[in-house]
Design a protein around this motif. Structure first.
Motif, PDB file in Angstrom:
ATOM      1  N   LEU A   1      41.617  30.223  30.740  1.00 13.65           N
ATOM      2  CA  LEU A   1      41.932  30.689  32.083  1.00 13.65           C
ATOM      3  C   LEU A   1      41.825  32.202  32.245  1.00 13.65           C
ATOM      4  N   THR A   2      41.353  32.603  33.417  1.00 15.95           N
ATOM      5  CA  THR A   2      41.350  34.003  33.843  1.00 15.95           C
ATOM      6  C   THR A   2      41.930  34.063  35.250  1.00 15.95           C
ATOM      7  N   TYR A   3      42.841  35.010  35.467  1.00 15.85           N
ATOM      8  CA  TYR A   3      43.490  35.145  36.763  1.00 15.85           C
ATOM      9  C   TYR A   3      43.112  36.476  37.400  1.00 15.85           C
ATOM     10  N   ILE A   4      42.849  36.449  38.708  1.00 11.67           N
ATOM     11  CA  ILE A   4      42.490  37.669  39.423  1.00 11.67           C
ATOM     12  C   ILE A   4      43.290  37.761  40.715  1.00 11.67           C
ATOM     13  N   THR A   5      43.863  38.914  40.971  1.00  8.67           N
ATOM     14  CA  THR A   5      44.558  39.193  42.223  1.00  8.67           C
ATOM     15  C   THR A   5      43.890  40.388  42.896  1.00  8.67           C
ATOM     16  N   GLN A   6      43.553  40.232  44.181  1.00  5.95           N
ATOM     17  CA  GLN A   6      42.913  41.310  44.925  1.00  5.95           C
ATOM     18  C   GLN A   6      43.571  41.473  46.292  1.00  5.95           C
ATOM     19  N   PHE A   7      43.583  42.710  46.763  1.00  6.25           N
ATOM     20  CA  PHE A   7      43.957  42.995  48.134  1.00  6.25           C
ATOM     21  C   PHE A   7      42.750  43.631  48.817  1.00  6.25           C
TER      22      PHE A   7
ATOM     23  N   LYS B   1      36.965  48.208  60.686  1.00  6.48           N
ATOM     24  CA  LYS B   1      35.742  48.248  61.486  1.00  6.48           C
ATOM     25  C   LYS B   1      35.718  49.586  62.213  1.00  6.48           C
ATOM     26  N   VAL B   2      34.962  50.503  61.670  1.00 12.37           N
ATOM     27  CA  VAL B   2      34.949  51.872  62.179  1.00 12.37           C
ATOM     28  C   VAL B   2      34.265  51.945  63.532  1.00 12.37           C
ATOM     29  N   SER B   3      33.177  51.186  63.671  1.00 11.33           N
ATOM     30  CA  SER B   3      32.436  51.137  64.926  1.00 11.33           C
ATOM     31  C   SER B   3      31.765  49.779  65.027  1.00 11.33           C
ATOM     32  N   GLU B   4      30.989  49.565  66.079  1.00 15.74           N
ATOM     33  CA  GLU B   4      30.281  48.298  66.214  1.00 15.74           C
ATOM     34  C   GLU B   4      29.237  48.112  65.115  1.00 15.74           C
ATOM     35  N   LYS B   5      28.795  49.184  64.479  1.00 14.54           N
ATOM     36  CA  LYS B   5      27.787  49.093  63.430  1.00 14.54           C
ATOM     37  C   LYS B   5      28.357  49.224  62.025  1.00 14.54           C
ATOM     38  N   LEU B   6      29.413  49.971  61.860  1.00 16.94           N
ATOM     39  CA  LEU B   6      29.894  50.325  60.524  1.00 16.94           C
ATOM     40  C   LEU B   6      31.256  49.710  60.231  1.00 16.94           C
ATOM     41  N   SER B   7      31.350  49.008  59.077  1.00 14.07           N
ATOM     42  CA  SER B   7      32.612  48.479  58.567  1.00 14.07           C
ATOM     43  C   SER B   7      32.756  48.888  57.110  1.00 14.07           C
ATOM     44  N   LEU B   8      33.983  49.219  56.704  1.00 11.46           N
ATOM     45  CA  LEU B   8      34.248  49.668  55.348  1.00 11.46           C
ATOM     46  C   LEU B   8      35.422  48.900  54.758  1.00 11.46           C
ATOM     47  N   GLU B   9      35.451  48.817  53.431  1.00 10.01           N
ATOM     48  CA  GLU B   9      36.511  48.067  52.754  1.00 10.01           C
ATOM     49  C   GLU B   9      36.811  48.679  51.395  1.00 10.01           C
ATOM     50  N   VAL B  10      38.075  48.660  51.012  1.00  8.83           N
ATOM     51  CA  VAL B  10      38.480  49.003  49.651  1.00  8.83           C
ATOM     52  C   VAL B  10      39.256  47.819  49.083  1.00  8.83           C
ATOM     53  N   VAL B  11      39.134  47.620  47.746  1.00  6.65           N
ATOM     54  CA  VAL B  11      39.704  46.441  47.100  1.00  6.65           C
ATOM     55  C   VAL B  11      40.358  46.826  45.774  1.00  6.65           C
ATOM     56  N   PRO B  12      41.656  47.074  45.742  1.00  4.81           N
ATOM     57  CA  PRO B  12      42.341  47.187  44.453  1.00  4.81           C
ATOM     58  C   PRO B  12      42.496  45.793  43.855  1.00  4.81           C
ATOM     59  N   MET B  13      42.335  45.691  42.540  1.00  2.16           N
ATOM     60  CA  MET B  13      42.375  44.369  41.913  1.00  2.16           C
ATOM     61  C   MET B  13      42.927  44.431  40.497  1.00  2.16           C
ATOM     62  N   TYR B  14      43.469  43.292  40.081  1.00  2.34           N
ATOM     63  CA  TYR B  14      44.041  43.147  38.741  1.00  2.34           C
ATOM     64  C   TYR B  14      43.481  41.868  38.124  1.00  2.34           C
ATOM     65  N   ILE B  15      42.993  41.969  36.885  1.00  2.00           N
ATOM     66  CA  ILE B  15      42.388  40.846  36.178  1.00  2.00           C
ATOM     67  C   ILE B  15      43.122  40.627  34.868  1.00  2.00           C
ATOM     68  N   HIS B  16      43.487  39.360  34.610  1.00  2.00           N
ATOM     69  CA  HIS B  16      44.100  39.003  33.325  1.00  2.00           C
ATOM     70  C   HIS B  16      43.300  37.878  32.690  1.00  2.00           C
TER      71      HIS B  16
END
Length: 280
Positions: A155-161, A166-181
């Motif tokens: 087994l491997t477990y992953i948790t992400q947020f 959506k900055v504009s009608e054309k541009l969207s951005l995302e950040v993802v902190p994550m932990y893997i065990h």
């Protein structure tokens, strides 16, 4: 690299079961209450999960391929002879909760996941926040080769947020902190616990096209592996979302592509692939 994440963070600060046209129109419709339409068209940016979630009772059939490395040239038909496959499904129980399951040919991994919305971007809140948890089961390991192996070892477990804007009608951005065990790992080249930070974005270059990009920084990365870097093109065609992509990580499970990217873009060592979603 620090400047990359600072820039992204700064920018971030400042159903369709009735007809195929609903799927196409969903993200093109200008919201009357801020940008409360989804920031992303696909359930993934490229390999990273996006903050898009299925609507209640909406089901997706997912097929993904990652071919072999391009650098082997014509002898391996630029990687097409070395395909790996992911087949799975995603179902929305409610507008804020979905579950998924998939099977991957690479290491014969089964993966189950739950995705849940914690906050939605609108006039009342500037960001969309999604929780995403997965468990991978590696069935490639044989009892004959590893007589002491137990089910828990697979087994491997992953948790992400997932945090997007959506900055504009054309541009969207995302950040993802994550932990893997990982319960089973090679202590010579990796740790059982790993912390990573991903960032990605989508820029619309046409009514049905967008250019996507993502990067994941692994704080506990051993020297043998690379940090994953992927670029892709979203193509919206009726009830399908089709993503063409290039990435330096051949694995498609969450624990695989994040921590075991072996390709080096500088040496032409990267992989072509695609993600195909069919919504019902």
């Amino acid at each position: 690299m620090r400047n990359f994440f600072v820039t992204v963070l700064c920018l971030m600060g400042g159903f369709s079961a009735f007809a195929q046209d609903d799927l196409l129109a969903e993200i093109d419709t200008t919201a009357t209450k801020g940008y409360d339409t989804p920031a992303f068209k696909g359930l993934q940016i490229v390999t990273l999960q996006s903050t898009k979630t299925p609507a209640a009772k909406e089901a997706y059939f997912v097929v993904s391929h990652r071919f072999g490395t391009v650098k082997d040239g014509i002898s391996e038909f630029f990687g097409l002879d070395m395909a790996t496959t992911k087949i799975g499904g995603v179902y929305g129980f409610t507008d804020w909760l979905s579950v998924s399951a998939s099977r991957h040919t690479l290491l014969k991994v089964y993966e189950a996941a739950v995705k849940y919305r914690l906050a939605n971007q609108g006039d009342d809140f500037p960001l969309t926040v999604i929780g995403y948890n997965t468990v991978d089961v590696n069935t490639f390991l044989e009892k004959d080769d590893y007589p002491n192996i137990e089910f828990n070892d697979r087994l491997t477990y992953i948790t992400q947020f997932l945090v997007s804007r959506k900055v504009s009608e054309k541009l969207s951005l995302e950040v993802v902190p994550m932990y893997i065990h990982k319960n089973l790992y090679n202590p010579d080249i990796e740790n059982d616990n790993q912390v990573s930070l991903g960032a990605g974005g989508r820029y619309k270059i046409g009514k049905r096209l967008s250019l996507n990009m993502e990067y994941i920084y692994n704080f506990d990365k051993p020297g043998y592996y690379q940090n994953p870097l992927s670029v892709g093109l979203d193509i919206e065609t009726g009830g399908h979302v089709f993503q063409l992509l290039f990435t330096n990580s051949q694995a498609m499970t969450e624990g695989g592509y994040i921590t075991t990217a072996a390709g080096d873009w500088g040496n032409g060592d990267f992989f072509f692939g695609f993600n195909l979603y069919r919504v019902f």
